[in-house]
Every structure is written in C-alpha cells, then in structure tokens.
Design an enzyme around this catalytic site. Sequence first.
Site, PDB file in Angstrom:
ATOM      1  N   SER A   1      -3.121  21.675  -4.554  1.00 34.06           N
ATOM      2  CA  SER A   1      -2.582  22.286  -3.347  1.00 34.06           C
ATOM      3  C   SER A   1      -1.226  21.668  -2.981  1.00 34.06           C
ATOM      4  O   SER A   1      -0.307  21.693  -3.794  1.00 34.06           O
ATOM      5  CB  SER A   1      -3.615  22.122  -2.230  1.00 34.06           C
ATOM      6  OG  SER A   1      -3.275  22.894  -1.121  1.00 34.06           O
TER       7      SER A   1
ATOM      8  N   ASP B   1      -7.820  32.188  -6.101  1.00 32.96           N
ATOM      9  CA  ASP B   1      -7.126  31.617  -4.942  1.00 32.96           C
ATOM     10  C   ASP B   1      -6.021  32.561  -4.485  1.00 32.96           C
ATOM     11  O   ASP B   1      -5.348  33.185  -5.316  1.00 32.96           O
ATOM     12  CB  ASP B   1      -6.526  30.268  -5.359  1.00 32.96           C
ATOM     13  CG  ASP B   1      -5.831  29.547  -4.216  1.00 32.96           C
ATOM     14  OD1 ASP B   1      -6.129  29.842  -3.049  1.00 32.96           O
ATOM     15  OD2 ASP B   1      -4.997  28.661  -4.513  1.00 32.96           O
TER      16      ASP B   1
ATOM     17  N   HIS C   1      -9.280  28.069  -4.906  1.00 34.76           N
ATOM     18  CA  HIS C   1      -8.283  27.008  -4.724  1.00 34.76           C
ATOM     19  C   HIS C   1      -8.771  25.672  -5.288  1.00 34.76           C
ATOM     20  O   HIS C   1      -7.984  24.893  -5.810  1.00 34.76           O
ATOM     21  CB  HIS C   1      -8.042  26.877  -3.217  1.00 34.76           C
ATOM     22  CG  HIS C   1      -6.861  26.073  -2.817  1.00 34.76           C
ATOM     23  ND1 HIS C   1      -5.568  26.406  -3.141  1.00 34.76           N
ATOM     24  CD2 HIS C   1      -6.763  24.940  -2.071  1.00 34.76           C
ATOM     25  CE1 HIS C   1      -4.734  25.523  -2.614  1.00 34.76           C
ATOM     26  NE2 HIS C   1      -5.441  24.619  -1.965  1.00 34.76           N
TER      27      HIS C   1
END
Lengths: 413, 82
Positions: free
Chosen positions: A140, A332, A389
């Site tokens: 991320s 994601d 994610h």
Amino acid sequence: KTPESLGIDTVKQYSGYLDVEDEDKHFFYWFFESRNDPKNDPIILWLNGGPGCSSLTGLFFELGPSSIGEDIKPIYNKHSWNSNASVIFLDQPINVGYSYSSSSVTDTVAAGKDVYAFLELFFKQFSQYKNLPFHIAGESYAGHYIPVFASEILSHEERQFNFTSVLIGNGLTDPLTQYKYYEPMACGEGGEPSVLPEEECEAMLSSQSRCLSLIDSCYQSQSVWSCVPASIYCNNAQMGPYQRTGRNVYDIREMCEGGSLCYTGLEYIDKYLNRDDVKEALGAETDNYESCNFDVNRNFLFAGDWMKPYHKAVTDLLESKLPVLIYAGDKDFICNWLGNEAWVDVLPWSGSEKFASSKVKPWNVAGKEAGTVKNHDIFTFLRVYGAGHMVPYDQPANALDFFNEWIGGNYAI
Amino acid sequence: FSVQQSLFNENLLQKASEALNFPIENLSNDVKSLWSEMTLKFPNAVSNLQFKTNPKPHTEKINAWDFHVKDEKLPNHALRVK
C-alpha cells in the site's frame, strides 16, 4: 512475561523500542525468528502503509504467525511468512500503533531517516543475523516508503547488514501513471464487471485530465502548494464515485463492512493489542492501540506527500542492482493491478525496454494457475489472482509460495 | 454548505502558510486560486487536513527491558529489547 508467553508462535521473539532521544521519538518493533532454520534463513522487515497504519495489522491480519479470532485469542497461521524467514514488524512513522512521540513526522523522507538507525542497532545487538540476506517488504503506502527507505540504506556504504531486495505489494508508487487506472478498474476493464453506472465512468474520465495535470505539476515542483490540491482533487474525483457505492476499496468483489477499514477482523486486533496482559508481555508503552492513526494520514496528505514521484527512487534501486518485486492482488481497487502493471512498464531504467517487451507468463502454484508474471533480470511484476489489497489475507498459500521463491533468489518466480 | 465551513476555509491557506513558515504574499495567484477552488469544491476533505499529529498518551516501562543497545556512530539513537 515475555513476547513468547502470548502464544503467537513458539519461535524466539524480541520486542522493544528504538528511541531517538533528542526528538522524543519511540518506534515499536516485534521480531519473530524463522520456524525453519533461523541461523541461515533471511531476515525481512515488514511495513504496512496507510500512511498511519500499524505493521502489527500485517502481522495479525495477513502474514504473521497467528491471526486473532472473534474470541480475541490467537489462531495459528501455517502460511506465515516466518515459515522460511525471520520477520521484523516495525510500527512507523511515529504515533502509529505502539510507537509514540511528542512530535510529528510529516512525510516519507522524514519517516525513513530513523529506519536505517533501527536496522544498524538491531543488527549490532543480534549480530548472528547480520550476514544473512535482508529484505524489506510492505504494501500500500509502503509503495512510497520502501523506495525511499531502500535508497537511504544504499547511501550508507558502511552498513553492517546484507541488504538484498525489496518487495512491494499493491503499492502507491507512481501516482501520475496509477491514477489513470481507477476508471478502467471500476468500469469493467480489470477483470471484474463494472461497479459503476456509465455516467459515473464518464465523469471519472472527464475529470482525469485535470487530475493528471495537477499531479504533473506536483511532480515538477514537489511543493506542498501544488501537491496538496492534486491529492484533494484526484482522490475526490477518481475514488469518490467508487466509495459512494459502499463497496470495499480494498476488494472490488465485496461491500465495505466492519468499520472504516472494511474488515471486521481488524477490530479483533485492536481489542487484542489493547489488553493489559498483551501490552505488558510486549513492553508496549502507549495507553491505547489503534490499527490506523488517521491524524498521521491527514498529516502526510497536508505535507503533499501522497502525490510525490517516489517511483524515481525505484530507478535508482534497480541501477544499484537491488532486485525489486512489485506484486498486486487483482481484486484491489485503491492500488489496483492495472495501475501497478502500467507504472512498472514505463519506469525508466537500463533494462526498461527489455522489461516492457518481456512476455507475460502464467504463474503456477501446485500445478494451478495462480496469476501472471513478467520479469527481466532483477525486476518482476506479479499479478495475483483472487486477492484484494492484502494478498496474504486472501491467498495465504500462494502468497507464501511467491515470497519463498523471491527470497530464495528466484527473481523470475 | 455551511457558513462555519466557509469561515474555517478562509483561514486555511493562512494556516498552511504559518505551519510551513512560508509567507502567503509569496504565493502566486495561481496557487491561491487553486487552493480556493479546492476549498469550495471539496470543503470536507480540506477541513480534514491536519498540520500536526497529536502526541500519544504513554507510560514508560523503565524496568521491562533485557538489553539497551547504543552505538557511537548513532549517538542520538538507542534500542531497547525484551
């Protein structure tokens, strides 16, 4: 009361703080030895993103030795990334997780200055690990952190440890390229059906050129005055329509449930890490633990950090011959695989042409196609099927497979 | 739209300029108009921006540690280990 007494794993563990004395900064870490062969297996530093999210969420929610169940007790994870490596979880920047300070860290570069010092002192104390391969992995917003931290480490030729590679999962690294792919991902071109009505897709497309022009200005000036408006405009225009559907931004297949981070399991982690016996066993000094500190998030946003071109540091890493793996779960939305695939294809480096023209090959795990992989030399992009994610959360066995391949030196996976 | 929001936002550029120690007079008209456009279009996002992180309440555990590590090359840093 020791970290081992919590029963997260039976391996040797250390926890503690890095103190930066004159700035009153205190970074919490938790180390787990490899379950396999700690004398020879590599060492990994794991970093969550946010910005503002604790790396202990990665420990308990994704890739650590145990998760936390509804009864707020540990559940053994047989696919933990310490199966064949020792793993350090570091809460950074300050005021994230169990880390604390009376001051603020506002951007990635400032946040990275203390990571090198932490590693030097860690490997000084635990010198039995200092010659083992050392990798930094994260996801991320760690797509911002890792290139900068790795560059900082490489700038210290006198370092006492064996820096070997970096791994970035579903990262935000090159916003100018990645922000072109919110519309295709939401509107049916990322492998899942469109989740937006046609007029919303058109609105996203029509705001895209203004957004990209603002990010471009940010890249040119790298000034707060242009980077903050770029973040505000682009996040609202490109993420807003998707968020208003109530879907999980971390997984296009699901609706957002269970608090601001869309997963009920994260609440169990907060409850567990706020238990007095847990804090005592770890030596944690903060009165309260939160998975993500949104003050830190807003702080980074206001520093203009979000849209800065930290991918330029990836070029430097590759030119320094440091292997780089970019992987992305393909469900994601927020750091989607289309955007990640796009930026790695246009990244300038000495092998860029050969990388861009390399064939995308199937990636098989146990005889079954688990994704696709593209590699040239020390640079690899891996698309992971059926993961959002947080890849190890959705595909624990496949994630451990590519992780072991990579740290074992198979850069083509 | 809220009147209070508007008042808050009027001061935002000033607050940013103070926090960053950059005189507002030195900003170009383009920057000023871009910030006011963002303020008008996205008042909630702008009002959430924050200059500083609040300090975290904590209690130091002086006797909890088995090792204290220092290095003369890093005089400002120390590692505590349990």
